[in-house]
Design an enzyme around this catalytic site. Structure first.
Site, short mmCIF file in Angstrom:
data_model
loop_
_atom_site.label_atom_id
_atom_site.label_comp_id
_atom_site.label_asym_id
_atom_site.label_seq_id
_atom_site.Cartn_x
_atom_site.Cartn_y
_atom_site.Cartn_z
N TYR A 249 -25.19 -3.46 -12.74
CA TYR A 249 -26.30 -4.31 -12.30
C TYR A 249 -25.71 -5.59 -11.72
O TYR A 249 -25.12 -6.40 -12.45
CB TYR A 249 -27.23 -4.63 -13.47
N TYR B 37 -36.43 -2.81 -19.43
CA TYR B 37 -36.36 -4.18 -18.94
C TYR B 37 -36.36 -5.21 -20.07
O TYR B 37 -36.08 -6.38 -19.83
CB TYR B 37 -37.53 -4.48 -18.01
#
Length: 401
Positions: free
Chosen positions: A270, A362
């Protein structure tokens, strides 16, 4: 640097190039197209005097140069196939949810059908160019594909692909590591993980063997070991071919794997722009109003920095949330041992089949799941507009934050 998208249409740019006799490969103007005619896509269809004609958009020529050509003059079977498929797709949708019978022997197309066909053709070209751009910019061997069979959405206009963190002014993501291990064959007693006080993260099959919450210390650029070292996994980039695709349930873009992924395998990193938590708070309010979530707190040791993948990122920018994810977050340290600035790696939590969508939670914080009552996680704010979750999992918490 900040980039501003060009507001001129593709056709306008093509026409300007032709007037100035300039070539520009990225918009389809080459020496060949300046002097010849090649079908870019088909815009319309009609039957006149018993003959079938197609309205042709010529590659590298503006739409004002479109011409009607008889079927026998066209040697582009794939483009004709795309034209017919797009026509049938539009007709099969029907009105008010009722399917209509597709008629293949019409003499003219309704303007709405022709307009849809042109939009699909332009979308197909735009997505192909985007795919080529992504694959030019990536630094790993695996391919990136793009697919949209759901709507007319094209590539995001304000997204720039990067392979590693992009620090905001004043932030240094490489804090001067000057030593590495002396192992001839890693791992040894004084290999990088042991020096940091942790165990080697990978087994002999290069699969993750540590529990969530523990950090990964890989060998770095100063280590004696070579590129085949078993402690160099994340730094080699995504090993699997992935597809950015348009979801059919209102979740925008998503990512699916094109290859089988075994349990505890590294999938992707990420990345994004590294900003302060104060700046993340400001941006977070804006993103919440837009219904987007791209902020990832680097909270392994402190809450000082956040990764913002809204404008700058890699494939992970498009990975959707799930309350029952198949990816898990881990903190990684390679050429930077600053505990405030770990790299974020996503590993598989189970076997993932080819064609399956990739997701992560998330609300993961420091690789540990938060409760649904928490407003932290990807966003540093304590009080935020709650975003409804559409993951569809049996254990869905109802909200993304």
């Amino acid at each position: 640097a900040w980039y501003v998208p060009c507001l001129a249409s593709l056709e306008t740019l093509q026409e300007l190039c032709r007037k100035e006799n300039l070539t520009c490969k990225s918009i389809g103007i080459t020496n060949r197209s300046l002097k010849s005619y090649e079908v870019e896509y088909l815009c319309d269809y009609k039957v006149a005097e018993g003959k079938a004609y197609y309205l042709v958009k010529w590659k590298g020529w503006p739409e004002s140069s479109n011409t009607w050509e008889p079927r026998k003059h066209l040697n582009c079977p794939l483009l004709i196939q795309n034209f017919l498929r797009d026509k049938n797709e539009y007709l099969s949708r029907g009105r008010e949810g009722k399917a209509m019978k597709v008629r293949n022997h019409v003499k003219t197309l309704k303007p709405a059908i022709a307009d849809y066909i042109v939009k699909k053709a332009k979308q197909r070209i735009a997505l192909q160019r985007w795919k080529e751009e992504l694959n030019r910019k990536k630094n790993h061997r695996a391919m990136i594909l793009v697919e949209n069979t759901v709507d007319l959405e094209g590539p995001p206009l304000d997204f720039y692909y990067i392979n590693e963190y992009k620090p905001a002014p004043g932030i240094n993501v490489l804090n001067g590591i000057t030593t590495g291990c002396e192992c001839a064959d890693c791992p040894a007693e004084k290999c990088c993980p042991k020096e940091a006080g942790f165990i080697l993260a990978y087994n002999k099959r290069k699969k993750l063997k540590i529990q969530p919450g523990l950090p990964i210390y890989e060998c770095n650029s100063y280590c004696r070991c070579g590129p085949d070292c078993p402690n160099r996994i994340v730094q080699k980039g995504t090993p699997y071919s992935l597809c950015i695709f348009r979801t059919n349930n209102g979740r925008g873009w998503g990512v699916k794997t094109l290859q089988k992924i075994k349990t505890n395998s590294f999938v992707m990193e990420y990345v994004g722009e590294v900003i302060t938590s104060e700046e993340a708070e400001r941006r977070g309010q804006l993103y919440d109003n837009q219904g987007n979530t791209y902020l990832f707190d680097l909270d392994y040791d402190s809450d000082e920095f956040t990764v913002d993948a809204a404008r700058y990122g890699n494939v992970s920018h498009f990975v959707n949330h799930s309350c029952d994810p198949n990816l898990q977050v881990f903190n990684v340290f390679i050429d930077n041992l600053d505990l405030r600035l770990p790299r974020i790696a996503l590993f598989s939590t189970r076997t993932i089949k080819a064609g399956e969508e990739l997701t992560f939670d998330y609300q993961m914080k420091g690789s540990i799941d938060l409760t649904s009552d928490s407003a932290e996680g990807l966003s540093p704010s304590k009080k935020r507009i709650r975003t409804v979750c559409k993951c569809g999992a049996v254990c869905c918490r109802g909200y993304l934050n």
